[in-house]
Write a protein that holds these residues in place. Sequence first.
Motif, PDB file in Angstrom:
ATOM      1  N   ALA A   1       0.830  -1.213   0.000  1.00  0.00           N
ATOM      2  CA  ALA A   1       0.000   0.000   0.000  1.00  0.00           C
ATOM      3  C   ALA A   1       0.863   1.261   0.000  1.00  0.00           C
ATOM      4  N   VAL A   2       1.934   1.245   0.772  1.00  0.00           N
ATOM      5  CA  VAL A   2       2.837   2.407   0.806  1.00  0.00           C
ATOM      6  C   VAL A   2       3.527   2.590  -0.545  1.00  0.00           C
TER       7      VAL A   2
ATOM      8  N   ALA B   1       0.899   4.123  -2.792  1.00  0.00           N
ATOM      9  CA  ALA B   1       0.539   5.486  -2.397  1.00  0.00           C
ATOM     10  C   ALA B   1       1.628   6.490  -2.755  1.00  0.00           C
ATOM     11  N   THR B   2       2.867   6.057  -2.651  1.00  0.00           N
ATOM     12  CA  THR B   2       3.989   6.951  -2.969  1.00  0.00           C
ATOM     13  C   THR B   2       4.411   6.863  -4.434  1.00  0.00           C
ATOM     14  N   LYS B   3       3.731   5.994  -5.184  1.00  0.00           N
ATOM     15  CA  LYS B   3       4.014   5.759  -6.601  1.00  0.00           C
ATOM     16  C   LYS B   3       5.420   5.212  -6.848  1.00  0.00           C
TER      17      LYS B   3
ATOM     18  N   LYS C   1      -3.915  -2.747 -10.892  1.00  0.00           N
ATOM     19  CA  LYS C   1      -3.332  -1.462 -11.267  1.00  0.00           C
ATOM     20  C   LYS C   1      -2.181  -1.661 -12.262  1.00  0.00           C
TER      21      LYS C   1
END
Length: 111
Positions: free
Chosen positions: A17-18, A21-23, A102
Amino acid sequence: MSMGIGHFAFGVGATTAVLMATKLDKKIKNTEPIRVAGGIVAMLPDAGKLIPSLDFFHDNWVADIFWLHRFLDNKFDPQDTALNSFWLIVFMLAILGIFWMKNRRNINENS
């Protein structure tokens, strides 16, 4: 204490997830080792079971730095149930499914 597999699953899910979220998942070609390392990091406070001199580390506030290890043990799953570890595994699989979808969509858009 939450079962070890639960800690590992939460660590993998949270790390994934991190990364999303940070791409960073787009910048790093192979994120699998990072995600597995996140799961291993989540279990580090339990090292006191293998090396008794590190047992102090498990009940210290510092354990929460390792993907909320102490919170999972004391608040989320104080009885060490398989059901709570199951839900942590479901969390990991849901995050990995989102990650996979994704990446698959990005590959299809680039083709």
